[in-house]
Motif scaffolding. Structure first.
Motif, PDB file in Angstrom:
ATOM      1  N   ARG A 224       0.856  -1.192   0.000  1.00 14.80           N
ATOM      2  CA  ARG A 224       0.000   0.000   0.000  1.00 14.80           C
ATOM      3  C   ARG A 224       0.891   1.241   0.000  1.00 14.80           C
ATOM      4  O   ARG A 224       1.829   1.356   0.784  1.00 14.80           O
ATOM      5  CB  ARG A 224      -0.964   0.007   1.186  1.00 14.80           C
ATOM      6  CG  ARG A 224      -0.343  -0.134   2.549  1.00 14.80           C
ATOM      7  CD  ARG A 224      -1.395  -0.169   3.647  1.00 14.80           C
ATOM      8  NE  ARG A 224      -2.125   1.086   3.772  1.00 14.80           N
ATOM      9  CZ  ARG A 224      -3.139   1.287   4.625  1.00 14.80           C
ATOM     10  NH1 ARG A 224      -3.537   0.293   5.405  1.00 14.80           N
ATOM     11  NH2 ARG A 224      -3.740   2.451   4.690  1.00 14.80           N
ATOM     12  N   GLU A 225       0.583   2.176  -0.880  1.00 17.39           N
ATOM     13  CA  GLU A 225       1.443   3.338  -1.095  1.00 17.39           C
ATOM     14  C   GLU A 225       1.352   4.367   0.025  1.00 17.39           C
ATOM     15  O   GLU A 225       2.266   5.162   0.214  1.00 17.39           O
ATOM     16  CB  GLU A 225       1.095   4.003  -2.432  1.00 17.39           C
ATOM     17  CG  GLU A 225       1.490   3.179  -3.649  1.00 17.39           C
ATOM     18  CD  GLU A 225       2.977   2.867  -3.674  1.00 17.39           C
ATOM     19  OE1 GLU A 225       3.788   3.766  -3.355  1.00 17.39           O
ATOM     20  OE2 GLU A 225       3.339   1.724  -4.000  1.00 17.39           O
ATOM     21  N   ASP A 226       0.241   4.370   0.773  1.00 16.45           N
ATOM     22  CA  ASP A 226       0.098   5.368   1.839  1.00 16.45           C
ATOM     23  C   ASP A 226       0.668   4.879   3.169  1.00 16.45           C
ATOM     24  O   ASP A 226       0.519   5.528   4.195  1.00 16.45           O
ATOM     25  CB  ASP A 226      -1.372   5.745   2.015  1.00 16.45           C
ATOM     26  CG  ASP A 226      -2.215   4.566   2.489  1.00 16.45           C
ATOM     27  OD1 ASP A 226      -1.782   3.405   2.285  1.00 16.45           O
ATOM     28  OD2 ASP A 226      -3.304   4.800   3.042  1.00 16.45           O
ATOM     29  N   GLN A 227       1.331   3.737   3.163  1.00 13.52           N
ATOM     30  CA  GLN A 227       1.875   3.168   4.397  1.00 13.52           C
ATOM     31  C   GLN A 227       3.089   3.953   4.870  1.00 13.52           C
ATOM     32  O   GLN A 227       3.973   4.299   4.090  1.00 13.52           O
ATOM     33  CB  GLN A 227       2.269   1.713   4.169  1.00 13.52           C
ATOM     34  CG  GLN A 227       2.675   0.951   5.425  1.00 13.52           C
ATOM     35  CD  GLN A 227       2.908  -0.520   5.124  1.00 13.52           C
ATOM     36  OE1 GLN A 227       3.795  -0.863   4.344  1.00 13.52           O
ATOM     37  NE2 GLN A 227       2.106  -1.379   5.715  1.00 13.52           N
ATOM     38  N   ILE A 228       3.124   4.254   6.165  1.00 12.84           N
ATOM     39  CA  ILE A 228       4.300   4.860   6.790  1.00 12.84           C
ATOM     40  C   ILE A 228       5.217   3.725   7.227  1.00 12.84           C
ATOM     41  O   ILE A 228       4.817   2.859   8.007  1.00 12.84           O
ATOM     42  CB  ILE A 228       3.915   5.724   7.999  1.00 12.84           C
ATOM     43  CG1 ILE A 228       2.986   6.861   7.573  1.00 12.84           C
ATOM     44  CG2 ILE A 228       5.160   6.282   8.685  1.00 12.84           C
ATOM     45  CD1 ILE A 228       2.427   7.661   8.741  1.00 12.84           C
ATOM     46  N   THR A 229       6.434   3.723   6.718  1.00 11.99           N
ATOM     47  CA  THR A 229       7.392   2.659   7.041  1.00 11.99           C
ATOM     48  C   THR A 229       8.508   3.227   7.903  1.00 11.99           C
ATOM     49  O   THR A 229       9.156   4.203   7.519  1.00 11.99           O
ATOM     50  CB  THR A 229       7.992   2.051   5.763  1.00 11.99           C
ATOM     51  OG1 THR A 229       6.935   1.563   4.937  1.00 11.99           O
ATOM     52  CG2 THR A 229       8.941   0.915   6.101  1.00 11.99           C
ATOM     53  N   VAL A 230       8.707   2.628   9.069  1.00 13.35           N
ATOM     54  CA  VAL A 230       9.789   3.022   9.974  1.00 13.35           C
ATOM     55  C   VAL A 230      10.762   1.858  10.070  1.00 13.35           C
ATOM     56  O   VAL A 230      10.390   0.762  10.502  1.00 13.35           O
ATOM     57  CB  VAL A 230       9.257   3.395  11.366  1.00 13.35           C
ATOM     58  CG1 VAL A 230      10.420   3.738  12.304  1.00 13.35           C
ATOM     59  CG2 VAL A 230       8.292   4.568  11.278  1.00 13.35           C
TER      60      VAL A 230
END
Length: 668
Positions: free
Chosen positions: A598-604
């Motif tokens: 998913r493109e709107d995912q925030i990845t840390v």
């Protein structure tokens, strides 16, 4: 303090402020004192062992009504009908026991008055049939008690265990990471739940013995008031002997447990799979067996000593009991000679006193067991109550399935029992679709910050807001469902490969087939699953027939697949590739940073390998619980600060190895 001098081989020994002396020529494998049990540190699961041996008789007697009421409440909540049956049947059985003595005395009186003739036996026959009927009715009542008890005991265990596991599985993370709470929970699980089931039968036996003793006392008072002191006289030596034996038994059990813990250390090492290779390569089995033999020899001697002591104590108790019985018979003889008591009543009194002695001995023994086991049950209930107070927020706003921004503002956090803050004044802003990295030395606060973002910890100061809503105002379970976490040491569920993937969504059986296939493909776990004998349905535990054992890297791929399958708006990866080979690591980073589901995912991403974070939009550099730098890789390199130095240090290490292997001199 003198400065440390560095030599070609390291640190100079003479310059150390506290030089280490040479080791001794020989060393023992463990404590060598005379008291083997005292040298073993008390385990968290044995803190109440032997408590009955330390308690005074008054403490035990005072505590019994409270314990009985506690067990009664547990039984009443578990099964009211069976509890009512036990109470009524116990009272009726005790009454019938007393009536049996009274009718028995009447039968003896009739036989002794008319003399031993057939007519006397025939005239006493109805009363004899009545006595048989009382015995039969009592047996039926006791059977009802046993059936009701059998119904209640598993229900209490099931109810308490379900409540206990729900509470302990849902308490806040900082509670689970508290070592004291961890010990308390495992103590309650291993001992409290077990004794909660057993204590019902023990209290039933305790009440039965107490009622029998009361009934016997009533019968003796009815026969002659002077007989009651005789019962007390006979009870004193029997009771004292029973108390001493009970306390000696509890003390012996506690010592035996401690000794067994000593010897199990060596048994465990000799049988442990993980230790097997090193034991054989170092040929240390003989030394372990020698220590094991020494300890078992000492334990055998200890067992002999305790057995002899118990035999002598039993002899003393029986001698005192015999003395008391002799005094009683002498007193009864005097009463018969003086005409205070008819012969039939004297015979009945002997039977009643003997029954009273048996009841008292049973009462004392069971009372000590109940007293000690009740401490474990109270411990369990206390832990359950404390767990209720440490549950996360159960009501509030639902966390959104899509989030535009997550903002931490002036967040500080200190772990329980620590004086130094793990985080101090952290402020960051994460936007949908952003790829963020946390880097820094061990203990700098990276993982703590990630867990605060996930709602696993609550900040002591500052706030964490999802689209402006403070996570403190959100229902915790809904927040957890919107965060996917992949940790360095992921959970290895002993279930099927597919269950290990879909567990991220709170189920082990329900599957979104398309999403599962995409997740394992992105994490490169598809190759792992394809190589398994039963593919998706292969059990990943050698404890099951046909189960398979995965390597650390393979488990890591499944963990990443689990995180991707959750498809949450926030994805946290804490050193997810630490156990992977370089190609697999590259593939995973490609999946989580470029090929996201998913493109709107925030990845840390948390990583010590800085080469893996260069493509992140923002890199936060942690040091001592604070953010000291932030920006893109290019910005931080140009800044020439902590990040640039760490990156150059890692790059130089690879460059040195490459240049050394090529035979060319290293260039700066």
């Amino acid at each position: 303090m003198s400065e440390i001098e560095y030599t070609a081989t390291g640190i100079s020994h003479s310059s150390l402020p506290h030089p280490l002396p040479p080791p001794p020529a020989t060393v023992t494998a463990g404590p060598q004192g005379d008291d083997l049990a005292d040298e073993v540190q008390e385990a968290y699961w044995s803190v109440h062992d032997g408590a009955a041996a330390k308690a005074s008789v008054r403490q035990v007697l005072v505590g019994l009504p409270r314990i009985t009421a506690l067990v009664g409440r547990l039984a009443w909540r578990a099964d009211r009908r069976s509890t009512f049956c036990i109470v009524v049947c116990q009272i009726l059985a005790a009454a019938m026991n007393a009536f049996t003595f009274i009718v028995g005395v009447a039968v003896l009186q009739q036989l002794f008055t008319q003399g031993p003739s057939p007519e006397a036996v025939r005239s006493a026959l109805p009363q004899l049939i009545y006595v048989v009927g009382l015995f039969t009715a009592r047996a039926v009542l006791e059977t009802f008690v046993s059936i009701a008890q059998a119904r209640i005991m598993p229900k209490i265990r099931t109810a308490l265990e379900s409540d206990f596991l729900y509470l302990t599985a849902n308490v806040r993370l900082e509670a689970v990471e508290d070592a004291d709470w961890h010990d308390e929970v495992h103590r309650a699980n291993s001992r409290g739940l077990n004794y909660a089931q057993q204590i019902v039968g023990q209290v039933v036996s305790l009440v039965s013995a107490a009622l029998a003793l009361v009934g016997t006392s009533g019968v003796l008072s009815a026969l002659h008031p002077a007989l009651l002191p005789l019962l007390l006289l006979s009870a004193l030596p029997v009771g004292a002997s029973a108390v001493y034996n009970a306390r000696s038994r509890f003390t012996s059990v506690k010592r035996w447990n401690a000794l067994q813990r000593r010897v199990r250390v060596f048994s465990w090492l000799l049988l442990d799979v993980d230790a097997a290779a090193e034991l054989r390569s170092n040929t240390v089995q003989g030394a372990l067996l020698e220590e094991h033999g020494r300890l078992t020899h000492d334990i055998a001697n200890e067992d002999i000593r305790l057995g002899v002591r118990e035999a002598l104590v039993n002899l003393t108790g029986r001698a005192l009991g015999g003395l008391g019985t002799g005094i009683i018979y002498a007193a009864l003889a005097c009463m018969l000679i003086a005409g205070w008591l008819p012969l039939s009543a004297g015979a009945g009194a002997v039977l009643a006193i003997q029954s009273g002695q048996v009841s008292l001995t049973r009462l004392v023994g069971v009372a000590h067991v109940v007293y000690e086991h009740a401490l474990w049950v109270s411990d369990l209930l206390s832990i359950q109550e404390r767990s209720r107070r440490r549950l996360p927020i159960q009501a509030g706003q639902k966390a959104p399935s899509k989030v535009h921004s997550i903002v931490m503002e002036d967040v500080s956090f200190t772990y329980p029992g620590k004086e130094i803050s793990a985080l101090e004044g952290i402020s960051i802003s994460l936007l949908a679709g952003q790829r963020v990295a946390f880097v820094g030395l061990n203990g700098s606060g990276k993982s703590t910050c990630a867990k605060l973002l996930a709602g696993l910890y609550e900040p002591q100061r500052g706030s964490v807001r999802w689209d402006g809503v403070n996570v403190r105002d959100m229902e915790s379970s809904s927040l957890y469902r919107q965060v996917a976490c992949v940790f360095q040491e992921p959970m290895r569920f002993p279930f099927s490969a597919l269950s290990n993937v879909v567990a991220a969504t709170g189920t082990l059986t329900q599957v979104d087939q398309e999403r599962a296939l995409a997740a394992v493909h992105a994490s490169k776990a598809d190759d792992v699953i394809a190589s398994l004998p039963y593919k998706w349905e292969t059990l990943l535990s050698k404890r099951f027939k046909g189960g398979q054992q995965l390597s650390g890297g393979q488990w890591a791929k499944l963990a990443v697949a689990r995180g991707l399958y959750k498809n949450a708006p926030l994805l946290l990866l804490d050193e997810p590739t630490a156990s992977m080979d370089p190609p697999s690591e590259h593939d995973v980073y490609e999946a989580v940073l470029r090929g996201r589901l998913r493109e709107d995912q925030i990845t840390v991403l948390i990583s010590h390998r800085l080469a893996s974070v260069v493509d992140c939009d923002t890199i936060y550099v942690f040091d001592g619980g604070r953010i000291v730098e932030s920006g893109s890789h290019e910005v931080l390199i140009a800044l020439g600060g902590a990040y640039a130095k760490m990156f150059a240090l890692q790059a130089e290490g690879y460059r040195s190895v490459y240049v050394g292997q090529s035979g060319s001199p290293a260039s700066s």
